[in-house]
Design an enzyme around this catalytic site. Structure first.
Site, short mmCIF file in Angstrom:
data_model
loop_
_atom_site.label_atom_id
_atom_site.label_comp_id
_atom_site.label_asym_id
_atom_site.label_seq_id
_atom_site.Cartn_x
_atom_site.Cartn_y
_atom_site.Cartn_z
N TYR A 76 0.84 -1.21 0.00
CA TYR A 76 0.00 0.00 0.00
C TYR A 76 0.87 1.25 0.00
O TYR A 76 0.55 2.25 -0.65
CB TYR A 76 -0.93 0.00 1.22
CG TYR A 76 -1.97 1.09 1.13
CD1 TYR A 76 -3.15 0.87 0.44
CD2 TYR A 76 -1.75 2.33 1.71
CE1 TYR A 76 -4.10 1.87 0.32
CE2 TYR A 76 -2.69 3.34 1.60
CZ TYR A 76 -3.87 3.11 0.90
OH TYR A 76 -4.80 4.10 0.78
N PHE A 128 -8.40 20.65 -24.61
CA PHE A 128 -8.69 19.22 -24.67
C PHE A 128 -9.87 18.98 -23.74
O PHE A 128 -10.00 19.65 -22.71
CB PHE A 128 -7.49 18.34 -24.30
CG PHE A 128 -7.85 16.89 -24.44
CD1 PHE A 128 -8.04 16.33 -25.70
CD2 PHE A 128 -8.11 16.10 -23.33
CE1 PHE A 128 -8.46 15.01 -25.85
CE2 PHE A 128 -8.52 14.78 -23.47
CZ PHE A 128 -8.70 14.24 -24.73
N THR A 129 -10.73 18.03 -24.09
CA THR A 129 -12.01 17.84 -23.40
C THR A 129 -11.88 17.75 -21.87
O THR A 129 -12.45 18.56 -21.15
CB THR A 129 -12.71 16.57 -23.93
OG1 THR A 129 -11.80 15.48 -23.85
CG2 THR A 129 -13.14 16.75 -25.38
N ASP A 219 0.98 19.77 -20.75
CA ASP A 219 0.27 18.50 -20.95
C ASP A 219 1.21 17.65 -21.80
O ASP A 219 1.21 17.72 -23.02
CB ASP A 219 -1.09 18.71 -21.63
CG ASP A 219 -1.83 17.39 -21.81
OD1 ASP A 219 -1.17 16.33 -21.73
OD2 ASP A 219 -3.05 17.41 -22.03
N LYS A 262 -0.44 7.01 -23.39
CA LYS A 262 -0.02 7.32 -24.77
C LYS A 262 1.48 7.04 -24.93
O LYS A 262 1.88 5.91 -25.14
CB LYS A 262 -0.36 8.77 -25.11
CG LYS A 262 -1.84 9.02 -25.39
CD LYS A 262 -2.67 9.17 -24.16
CE LYS A 262 -4.04 9.72 -24.43
NZ LYS A 262 -4.85 9.77 -23.22
N ARG A 386 -14.68 14.13 -33.59
CA ARG A 386 -14.03 15.25 -32.90
C ARG A 386 -14.56 16.51 -33.58
O ARG A 386 -13.91 17.11 -34.41
CB ARG A 386 -12.51 15.19 -33.00
CG ARG A 386 -11.88 14.09 -32.18
CD ARG A 386 -11.60 14.48 -30.74
NE ARG A 386 -12.65 14.13 -29.80
CZ ARG A 386 -12.43 13.75 -28.54
NH1 ARG A 386 -11.22 13.61 -28.08
NH2 ARG A 386 -13.42 13.51 -27.73
N PHE A 453 -19.95 13.37 -25.72
CA PHE A 453 -19.58 12.52 -26.85
C PHE A 453 -19.41 11.05 -26.45
O PHE A 453 -19.58 10.17 -27.27
CB PHE A 453 -18.28 13.02 -27.51
CG PHE A 453 -17.12 13.17 -26.57
CD1 PHE A 453 -16.95 14.30 -25.81
CD2 PHE A 453 -16.21 12.14 -26.43
CE1 PHE A 453 -15.90 14.42 -24.93
CE2 PHE A 453 -15.13 12.24 -25.55
CZ PHE A 453 -14.98 13.39 -24.79
N1 F0G Z 1 -4.49 15.30 -22.41
C1 F0G Z 1 -4.53 14.89 -23.68
C2 F0G Z 1 -3.82 15.70 -24.74
C3 F0G Z 1 -5.22 13.73 -24.02
O1 F0G Z 1 -5.24 13.35 -25.30
C4 F0G Z 1 -5.86 13.00 -23.01
C5 F0G Z 1 -6.61 11.79 -23.32
C6 F0G Z 1 -5.80 13.46 -21.70
C7 F0G Z 1 -5.09 14.61 -21.44
C8 F0G Z 1 -6.51 12.75 -20.57
O2 F0G Z 1 -5.85 11.58 -20.25
O3 F0G Z 1 -7.49 9.77 -20.81
O4 F0G Z 1 -5.52 9.34 -19.34
O5 F0G Z 1 -7.42 10.69 -18.52
N2 F0G Z 1 -6.93 11.49 -24.48
C9 F0G Z 1 -7.60 10.28 -24.91
C10 F0G Z 1 -7.84 10.37 -26.38
C11 F0G Z 1 -8.81 9.94 -24.12
O6 F0G Z 1 -8.47 9.43 -26.89
O7 F0G Z 1 -7.39 11.30 -27.03
P1 F0G Z 1 -6.62 10.28 -19.71
#
Ligand code: F0G
Length: 461
Positions: A76, A128-129, A219, A262, A386, A453
């Protein structure tokens, strides 16, 4: 025999384990997508032949990473894999402090809660979303300061991820530097088509921010892919290693949030890194509320080990070259067939320009959502919208945001598909393009409150 002019590249690995795929009929897929409300996120992955929904967590790990999984220390507190990850993060990214998180958005949540107060503004090189949502949930307002070229799918600028310094200065003048906790800069900007920023632009942005006492939070989710483009496109970097470029990029920032799913060739994980002790202290306090203890942050020890080993692999030039080479192969072939895509081809994905693909479908009738569904029906290739669906609604007016870019993303998992799979993708998109006139748009029949989405449902018009 004619002399071969150009030698091809190939992957610096071979396949050791395979995962069988289900081959389906067109009729089967018609039915599956209808049941999924014409939303590719709602398909069962079993029903997908080539999955280009995302490059997130869909990577193939190496034998060395799998071997590391067996060395998971699932204590832990104080797992040795945490210390390995900390060491690799410090060595390759160069930040002082590490706070692990279950994935990127966990780190975004923490940095937003720690640094943003209601009424503040967070400039960024396109949204980014999840990043923007966490900024908004903390009371902040996102301000797009990316260069205008990024919003033009055909503009050939080599660094469409660059920050527009004038837009940034204007914002500082308008709201005051004390209302800007940080500038958020992303590598190979996802929503712009995987477009990189240049080192020169990052340096200038850093100087401007420093002058006003504003931090830069990187990021760094696809930082390595950005580093690759700097190496092949920016003067003075051709002889530098990917590792050197990555470290230099990070040196012009104060901290980072990373989705390890990624660049790091893993299936789960993320982290926050910072050079500021106070920020580290505060995130270390809140990580235990939302993620887990500060030495595991919601991930298993074995997954931290896979991340640590992934960091060493991600900076190998041949790995990233093969990764981006595959995306370029598909992009170049689509261009040869006259398919409208975002140019130049980005790092992690091909983005089809749905407005040009389906000029007869109005943006309110969701052309990109429609196109993703049609490609799936044609070949079982799964892509992602997108565009207007991803952009969501303006929280004040309640109306849709109408983004300039209405795209379908074909995202490439790392080390997963072969060139023959790529040929199937190309042929399917070309066929879908040839049949474009017959297609009508969609109407939304269910809309979730957040990040719509993912779960929205549609019917054919
Ligand atoms: N920042 C970027 C540029 C991303 O592309 C993503 C995730 C995140 C942050 C968030 O990271 O998913 O580990 O919580 N992108 C995925 C995509 C979901 O399909 O582009 P996460």
């Amino acid at each position: 025999m004619a002399k071969i002019k150009k030698r091809s590249w190939a992957e610096p690995f071979k396949i050791k384990v395979v995962e069988p795929l289900k081959i389906t009929t067109r009729e089967y897929r018609e039915n599956a997508i209808q049941e999924a409300g014409y939303n590719t996120f709602l398909l069962h992955s079993e029903d997908v032949y080539i999955d280009l929904l995302t490059d997130s967590g869909t990577n193939a790990m190496s034998d060395n990473q799998w071997a590391g999984m067996m060395l998971g220390d699932e204590a832990y507190a104080g797992s040795k894999n945490y210390y390995n990850l900390e060491e690799k993060m410090q060595q390759y990214y160069g930040y002082k402090y590490l706070v692990p998180a279950h994935q990127g958005r966990g780190a975004e949540h923490m940095i937003s809660q720690v640094l943003i107060r209601p009424g503040m503004y967070v400039p960024g090189n396109m949204y980014f979303t999840t990043t923007r949502l966490h900024q908004e949930l903390a009371g902040g307002t996102f301000v797009d300061v990316i260069i205008d070229e990024a919003h033009d799918p055909q503009n050939q600028h080599p660094f469409k991820g660059n920050v527009d310094l004038q837009k940034l200065e204007d914002l500082i003048k308008k709201v005051g530097a004390d209302k800007i906790p940080y500038l958020s800069i992303a590598g190979t900007v996802n929503m712009a088509g995987g477009q990189p920023f240049s080192m020169e632009n990052l340096k200038q942005t850093y100087d401007l921010c420093k002058k006003h006492g504003i931090r830069i939070i990187f990021d760094a989710t696809r930082a390595v892919e950005n580093a690759y483009f700097i190496k092949v496109r920016e003067k003075g970097y051709e002889d530098k290693t990917i590792a050197e470029i990555l470290k230099e990029m990070c040196s012009y920032t104060d901290g980072a949030t990373v989705s390890a799913k990624k660049d790091l060739y893993v299936n789960i994980g993320g982290f926050l890194a910072t050079n500021e002790y106070e920020v580290f202290e505060e995130t270390r306090n809140i990580v235990v509320v939302y993620e887990g203890l500060h030495t595991y942050g919601g991930i298993a020890g074995r997954d931290m080990e896979a991340m640590a080993r992934g960091i060493e692999e991600m900076v190998e030039y041949d790995q990233v070259r093969a990764r981006i080479g595959q995306v370029e192969y598909v992009g170049e072939n689509l261009l040869k067939h006259g398919i409208p895509i975002v140019e130049p081809v980005g790092g992690h994905a091909i983005f089809l320009d749905a407005k040009k693909f389906y000029p007869h479908i109005q943006q309110v009738d969701f052309p990109a959502q429609t196109l993703a569904a049609e490609i799936y029906i044609d070949s079982g290739v799964r892509s992602m919208e997108r565009g207007i669906v991803s952009a969501g609604r303006n929280k004040e007016t309640g109306d849709h945001y109408y983004p300039k870019l209405e795209l379908v993303r074909l995202t490439f998992p790392r080390r997963v598909y072969t060139q023959a799979h790529c040929d199937v993708m190309i042929e399917s998109i070309v066929d879908t393009f040839e049949n474009r006139d017959k297609v009508k748009g969609l109407k939304m029949v269910y809309e979730p409150k957040y990040l719509r989405f993912f779960q929205a449902r549609f019917e054919r018009l």
